[in-house]
Enzyme design. Structure first.
Site: not given
Length: 536
Positions: A311, A413
């Site tokens: 991220e 995910e």
């Protein structure tokens, strides 16, 4: 960068019936996309589609910060509810070096703030690609719109699946003299799948035979939800403990499941060990070096992927403290430690939406190219896929643009927000999984559905007793749909039996009278028919 909006006013129409599958004679979806800024525009997709030769209007809009912006406005007619619309537009700006251009959709009932974005650059043409699931009319400058009914969209998905995930096979049965045998019984059984489809697992799987059995019956890929993260393996300085991931890895190895490494570093300060957050300068450099060396040495060649710096489009703890080259160093060190692992960027809000300016598709591409120019051996695109209501035409257009990089793309995910009921979660999950599996650039899908003592992150597939919830039923149904299973038949007058099978490993049995032969073969990608010979 200044953000500009393209508004598309619409008027609601009554729902129209979709054409039956047998009547479909429309265009196939065009996956063409461009991430380079071009001096000349390419030909329009679908020959201009519904907007061919139409000119936009220009309206003055006051943004939330009171800035006045001229926007290009189209008003389409006859958009149909229950239809998916795909569009592309070439954009060139004049008064800035670069600008984030965002397309929005406005109807009498609702506003979709983002249905596509591009970071446009001065002096050349930039390509915006997006889409939306219908409600009514639209228009734009050099915006090329192509409608697909739900039925047509599904047929396009099935066409892509047949092309990318399946292959024609012919089994030839003969005697030992090479004579073709007619009427031989042939049984085909797929024993493993080529496409990686899996789920996150948590430490609750250790010693839990029921959980393990449920998982192995379905999945051939996995990722550890939290157990490899730095705050799990070294909660206190110098107290490194890999006992839990070692036990999880033992389960993975014993069942020949591939596993992703998640993650080496995480830029979000909330998920960095507290003692690390207090470090600066040389002390922080030493800590991160020890972390990466310890982890990569311990698990060399065990994990097929590593999410190196998770991220990093949204957060910047390490780069803020160690300088802009920190991520470069992380990737280079990881590659040197485990050259066989594929190194990934891994981000949220890339395919889920285009309204997050931190992680638009162009931002992702730009960051990846920046790291590659710095010498990083980065070769994986990780798209987390934490969805609310999926916009599958937008999702497809974004993956089209990412695919221009020529790198493996994984949905890493996937889940659906718990704000929805379980039936709605299952419905939206199917949309996402069908879109991901049918896109030829997607190399694997991982669900974020680890079952913990306190439930799952957003979405569970089963209850605590491993009884399927609606999302679990959806996954099981799709897994059955996306496998060849067992097929029985007989050879024809040419001694041949043909079928169309999903890629993977197969067991084949040929029998004539009292003579039977078992064999195996592998079905990999290819355009030509796979031929396999058996002698009885």
């Amino acid at each position: 960068m200044k953000e500009y909006l393209l508004f598309i006013p619409l008027f609601l129409l009554l729902c129209m019936n979709s054409a039956p599958a047998s009547a479909y004679d429309g265009p196939l979806y065009d996956s063409s996309a461009y991430t380079d800024c071009k001096l000349e525009v390419e030909d329009p997709l679908y020959n201009g589609g519904m907007l061919k030769d139409q000119e936009p209007a220009i309206e003055l809009v006051i943004l939330g910060d009171s800035d006045r912006v001229n926007v290009l406005v189209f008003s389409l007619q006859n958009l149909t509810q229950g239809t998916k619309y795909c569009f592309s537009i070439w954009i060139r700006i004049k008064y800035a070096d670069s600008s984030l251009i965002k397309a929005s959709l406005v109807t009498e009932e609702r506003t979709l703030n983002c249905i596509g974005t591009v970071t446009a650059k001065a002096g050349c043409w930039s390509f915006l690609k997006g889409g939306f699931a219908s409600t009514s009319p639209l228009k734009m400058p050099k915006l090329y719109l192509q409608p697909f009914t739900d039925e047509e969209w599904r047929l396009n998905q099935e066409t892509k699946i047949n092309k990318a995930r399946k292959r024609a096979v012919t089994i030839h049965v003969s005697d030992k003299q090479g004579m073709k045998l007619q009427g031989a019984a042939v049984r085909i059984e797929q024993i493993s799948k080529d496409f990686p489809f899996g789920s996150a697992i948590a430490k609750t799987i250790i010693g839990n035979s029921q959980y393990q059995k449920w998982f192995v019956e379905r999945f051939n890929a996995a990722v550890f939800e939290n157990e490899l993260k730095w705050n799990a393996t070294e909660p206190n300085p110098g107290q490194v403990n890999y006992t839990i991931p070692d036990q999880m890895l033992e389960f993975i190895r014993s069942n020949q499941i591939i596993v992703r490494g998640h993650n080496i570093f995480w830029e979000d300060p909330k998920f960095i060990p507290g003692w690390v957050r207090n470090l600066t300068g040389h002390d922080l450099e030493s800590a991160v070096q020890s972390r990466i060396e310890s982890l990569m040495k311990k698990y060399k060649e065990e994990f097929i992927h590593w999410d190196v710096n998770n991220e990093m489009l949204h957060f910047g703890f390490y780069e803020d403290r160690l300088g802009p080259n920190a991520t470069l160093q992380f990737f280079n060190t990881a590659h040197q430690a485990d050259p066989l692992a594929t190194l990934f960027m891994n981000e949220f809000n890339v395919v889920e939406t285009c309204s997050d300016i931190n992680s638009t598709v162009d931002t992702y591409v730009s960051r990846m190219r920046e790291l590659q120019r710095g010498g990083v051996s980065m070769n994986g695109i990780g798209l987390q896929g934490h969805f609310d209501v999926p916009n599958t035409p937008l999702m497809r257009g974004i993956i089209d643009k990412l695919a221009t990089l020529g790198l493996p793309i994984w949905l890493t995910e996937v889940d659906i927000s718990k704000q929805f009921g379980k039936e709605t979660q299952a419905m939206h999950l199917e949309e996402v999984l069908r879109e991901g599996f049918s896109h030829t650039a997607v190399d694997g899908i991982i669900l974020w559905t680890a079952l913990r003592k306190n439930g799952c992150y957003q979405m569970c597939l089963t209850d605590d007793e491993f009884n399927n919830l609606p999302a679990g039923d959806t996954v099981d149904r799709l897994l059955r749909e996306w496998q060849t299973g067992v097929a029985d038949g007989e050879t024809d007058e040419y001694g041949s039996y043909s079928f169309f099978g999903f890629l993977g490993e197969y067991k084949v049995t040929a029998k004539l009278g009292n003579v039977a032969v078992n064999s195996t073969f592998s079905l990999s990608q290819g355009k030509e028919t796979k031929h396999f010979n058996i002698q009885l």
